[in-house]
Design a protein around this motif. Sequence first.
Motif, PDB file in Angstrom:
ATOM      1  N   ALA A   1      71.645  43.574  61.709  1.00 56.61           N
ATOM      2  CA  ALA A   1      72.417  43.421  60.508  1.00 56.61           C
ATOM      3  C   ALA A   1      72.335  41.657  59.609  1.00 56.61           C
ATOM      4  N   MET A   2      73.217  41.195  58.577  1.00 56.82           N
ATOM      5  CA  MET A   2      72.721  39.812  58.429  1.00 56.82           C
ATOM      6  C   MET A   2      73.261  39.430  59.098  1.00 56.82           C
TER       7      MET A   2
ATOM      8  N   ALA B   1      77.689  44.166  47.417  1.00 54.56           N
ATOM      9  CA  ALA B   1      76.160  44.551  47.931  1.00 54.56           C
ATOM     10  C   ALA B   1      75.876  44.248  49.010  1.00 54.56           C
ATOM     11  N   VAL B   2      75.921  43.508  49.786  1.00 53.23           N
ATOM     12  CA  VAL B   2      75.908  43.330  50.993  1.00 53.23           C
ATOM     13  C   VAL B   2      76.526  45.028  52.060  1.00 53.23           C
TER      14      VAL B   2
ATOM     15  N   SER C   1      65.059  37.153  60.218  1.00 52.45           N
ATOM     16  CA  SER C   1      65.843  37.837  60.422  1.00 52.45           C
ATOM     17  C   SER C   1      66.468  38.665  59.263  1.00 52.45           C
ATOM     18  N   SER C   2      67.749  38.000  59.187  1.00 50.47           N
ATOM     19  CA  SER C   2      68.442  38.608  58.031  1.00 50.47           C
ATOM     20  C   SER C   2      68.009  39.020  57.425  1.00 50.47           C
TER      21      SER C   2
ATOM     22  N   ALA D   1      81.663  53.828  62.576  1.00 50.95           N
ATOM     23  CA  ALA D   1      82.557  54.225  63.213  1.00 50.95           C
ATOM     24  C   ALA D   1      83.086  53.190  61.802  1.00 50.95           C
ATOM     25  N   GLY D   2      82.349  52.642  59.885  1.00 49.50           N
ATOM     26  CA  GLY D   2      82.965  53.427  59.536  1.00 49.50           C
ATOM     27  C   GLY D   2      83.228  51.523  58.964  1.00 49.50           C
ATOM     28  N   GLY D   3      82.534  50.664  59.722  1.00 45.86           N
ATOM     29  CA  GLY D   3      82.905  49.047  59.737  1.00 45.86           C
ATOM     30  C   GLY D   3      81.989  48.630  58.957  1.00 45.86           C
ATOM     31  N   THR D   4      81.606  47.572  58.979  1.00 48.24           N
ATOM     32  CA  THR D   4      80.832  46.280  57.013  1.00 48.24           C
ATOM     33  C   THR D   4      79.625  46.303  58.391  1.00 48.24           C
ATOM     34  N   GLY D   5      80.275  45.548  59.450  1.00 46.56           N
ATOM     35  CA  GLY D   5      79.112  44.983  60.335  1.00 46.56           C
ATOM     36  C   GLY D   5      79.917  43.891  60.066  1.00 46.56           C
ATOM     37  N   PHE D   6      80.898  43.043  59.629  1.00 46.13           N
ATOM     38  CA  PHE D   6      81.138  41.353  59.275  1.00 46.13           C
ATOM     39  C   PHE D   6      82.884  41.561  59.523  1.00 46.13           C
ATOM     40  N   GLU D   7      82.772  42.657  60.955  1.00 50.74           N
ATOM     41  CA  GLU D   7      84.220  42.745  61.026  1.00 50.74           C
ATOM     42  C   GLU D   7      84.833  41.142  62.080  1.00 50.74           C
ATOM     43  N   GLY D   8      85.794  40.708  61.644  1.00 47.47           N
ATOM     44  CA  GLY D   8      86.006  39.839  62.878  1.00 47.47           C
ATOM     45  C   GLY D   8      85.574  38.647  61.986  1.00 47.47           C
ATOM     46  N   ALA D   9      84.941  38.736  60.948  1.00 44.47           N
ATOM     47  CA  ALA D   9      84.230  37.199  60.358  1.00 44.47           C
ATOM     48  C   ALA D   9      84.607  37.581  58.542  1.00 44.47           C
TER      49      ALA D   9
END
Length: 119
Positions: free
Chosen positions: A30-31, A86-87, A15-16, A101-109
């Motif tokens: 998202a990944m 790149a990601v 899925s990623s 909202a300007g996130g990266t998809g990895f908030e909190g990671a």
Amino acid sequence: LCQLFRFLALIGDYSSMIILLPGFPKNVPAMEPMSVAMFLRFKYWKAGEPLIRPGTQEPVKDFQGKPIKCDGAWSSATNLLDFHAAVYNVHKARDNNALKAGGTGFEGADIVSWHRRKE
């Protein structure tokens, strides 16, 4: 990102992989942050060292059930910054919902600490 694609196939996280395909549909998932973290460990940890899942002492196995060994090809912080950019850009180009909202998809990671070598 070709190396990431091959790694995701190796661990069976299909899925990623979707977001990295050419001719992608919009709003793909998202990944998985855990897969990204494991890829960073795979690249940064010493070559031949067993890849361990972040947060556990569990060895990561490939789709055939064999333990994965790190390749240790990266040592520079520049590799991490280039990879993160790149990601981020792949998710942005695919209109991934994780980017609203300007996130990266990895908030909190905490991908920076996840890649660090074992002490």
